[in-house]
Design a protein around this motif. Structure first.
Motif, PDB file in Angstrom:
ATOM      1  N   THR A   1       0.836  -1.194   0.000  1.00 29.30           N
ATOM      2  CA  THR A   1       0.000   0.000   0.000  1.00 29.30           C
ATOM      3  C   THR A   1       0.875   1.249   0.000  1.00 29.30           C
ATOM      4  O   THR A   1       1.884   1.308   0.704  1.00 29.30           O
TER       5      THR A   1
ATOM      6  N   SER B   1       0.569   5.750  -0.121  1.00 32.88           N
ATOM      7  CA  SER B   1      -0.293   6.923   0.043  1.00 32.88           C
ATOM      8  C   SER B   1       0.558   8.169  -0.123  1.00 32.88           C
ATOM      9  O   SER B   1       1.597   8.310   0.539  1.00 32.88           O
TER      10      SER B   1
ATOM     11  N   THR C   1      -3.324  13.938  -0.772  1.00 36.72           N
ATOM     12  CA  THR C   1      -4.152  14.314   0.372  1.00 36.72           C
ATOM     13  C   THR C   1      -4.298  15.828   0.460  1.00 36.72           C
ATOM     14  O   THR C   1      -5.392  16.359   0.682  1.00 36.72           O
TER      15      THR C   1
ATOM     16  N   ARG D   1      -7.456  11.173   2.421  1.00 38.22           N
ATOM     17  CA  ARG D   1      -6.321  10.257   2.555  1.00 38.22           C
ATOM     18  C   ARG D   1      -6.674   8.960   1.835  1.00 38.22           C
ATOM     19  O   ARG D   1      -7.623   8.261   2.208  1.00 38.22           O
ATOM     20  N   ASP D   2      -5.911   8.657   0.806  1.00 38.64           N
ATOM     21  CA  ASP D   2      -6.182   7.492  -0.036  1.00 38.64           C
ATOM     22  C   ASP D   2      -5.131   6.416   0.197  1.00 38.64           C
ATOM     23  O   ASP D   2      -3.930   6.683   0.111  1.00 38.64           O
ATOM     24  N   ALA D   3      -5.575   5.208   0.501  1.00 38.69           N
ATOM     25  CA  ALA D   3      -4.681   4.046   0.620  1.00 38.69           C
ATOM     26  C   ALA D   3      -4.687   3.341  -0.727  1.00 38.69           C
ATOM     27  O   ALA D   3      -5.652   2.658  -1.076  1.00 38.69           O
ATOM     28  N   HIS D   4      -3.614   3.522  -1.498  1.00 40.60           N
ATOM     29  CA  HIS D   4      -3.563   2.972  -2.853  1.00 40.60           C
ATOM     30  C   HIS D   4      -2.848   1.625  -2.837  1.00 40.60           C
ATOM     31  O   HIS D   4      -1.661   1.533  -2.495  1.00 40.60           O
TER      32      HIS D   4
ATOM     33  N   PHE E   1      -7.738   6.420   7.230  1.00 39.11           N
ATOM     34  CA  PHE E   1      -7.808   6.739   5.805  1.00 39.11           C
ATOM     35  C   PHE E   1      -9.261   6.938   5.391  1.00 39.11           C
ATOM     36  O   PHE E   1     -10.181   6.347   5.963  1.00 39.11           O
TER      37      PHE E   1
END
Length: 312
Positions: free
Chosen positions: A227, A229, A234, A240-243, A275
């Motif tokens: 993961t 981020s 943000t 807040r994106d958990a990619h 997130f």
């Protein structure tokens, strides 16, 4: 381009994002990571257009260190919205293709060559530019998003598997699983360790949200997930994106709910760590399950990108 162009590149990419929507914002540090990427040959593979000190367009080409059957060179680039429709995009694409040919001649001259470029499927002007250069659409990619919160459900870990975090002493297992899984993908080839480890050194990497499932009996790593981020995303979006990247499962552990259990655990962890959402890019032609795995987990398609290729 030069390493000192990182700030100018970040400013340009963010201006392009505001107009064309790739889902990526850059800090200067993010841009520096890109410029210093192991596969980027600054002298042979990059071009920047400047108006004074302002970068108004760029192209870059990244070769593959290992290739089989065909060598695919990926080019990327763009033009500042205030400087579009002046022919810069066509020039940059031509420069990128020329860079790809030069890199191919150095690294894999004995293989057939393919030059790839990817863009938002709604970016009509860019797609027209690709077609004008003789490129054809070959693959589509779904960018999926998950709202987290109450949409996250509990899924048990399959019997016989145990969950582990990402640590310095097991990161090579993540690479091994990823490389095996890549053999089933389009032109998938292993990534050498010297190009893999810098990725885990990026500030955006979130080891606390990266996991593997291990076979309790044999000790084999069955499935892995990393993961990332980006703070710049943000700051620009307020979310807040958990990619999730590099979600991979060994062949012998597929069709057992392994990947589904791992993605659900990652979603719970992202939610519990504050997130706002999670995201993932999915190859629409992936033979190992496609979007259905993520749709069952609660992901929906946010946008689609298309890959154009020039074979020569």
């Amino acid at each position: 381009m030069a390493p000192t162009d990182a700030a100018a590149l970040a400013e340009l990419v963010n201006a392009i994002e505001a107009a064309d929507t790739f889902g990526e914002y850059y800090s200067e540090e993010d841009a520096a990571d890109q410029v210093k990427a192991p596969l980027l040959d600054l002298d042979r593979g990059t071009v920047g257009f400047f108006d004074g000190d302002t970068m108004v367009g760029y192209s870059s080409a990244a070769h593959r260190p290992l290739a089989k059957e065909v060598h695919r060179v990926i080019i990327s680039g763009g033009v500042h919205p205030d400087h579009q429709r002046r022919g810069l995009g066509t020039e940059l694409l031509s420069a990128g293709i020329a860079s790809a040919k030069a890199l191919h001649a150095i690294h894999h001259p004995g293989l057939p060559r393919a030059v790839d470029v990817q863009n938002n499927a709604r970016n009509d002007s860019a797609l027209a530019c690709y077609r004008g250069a003789g490129m054809t659409p070959v693959r589509w990619y779904s960018h999926l998003r998950h709202p987290l919160g109450a949409a996250v459900v509990d899924v048990p870990t399959p019997d016989g598997l145990v969950l582990k975090g990402c640590y310095a002493d097991n990161d090579s297992e993540f690479l091994a699983v990823r490389n095996e899984a890549l053999l089933d993908r389009c032109a998938g080839v292993p990534a050498p360790e010297e190009h893999w480890r810098p990725l885990l050194g990026w500030p955006a990497f979130r080891p606390g949200l990266s996991f593997l499932l291990r076979d309790a009996d044999s000790g084999t790593a069955a499935s892995t997930l990393l993961t990332f981020s980006w703070d710049a995303d943000t700051e620009a979006t307020g979310a807040r994106d958990a990619h999730v990247i590099a979600l991979a499962t060994r062949r012998s552990y597929r069709k057992r709910g392994v990947a589904g259990a791992l993605i659900h655990h990652a979603l719970r962890s992202a939610r519990n760590n504050g997130f706002d959402q999670a995201s993932i890019e999915m190859d629409a032609d992936n033979p190992t399950g496609g979007n259905s795995l993520y749709e069952r987990a609660g992901f929906t398609v946010a946008r689609t990108e298309v890959r154009y290729t020039l074979y020569a």
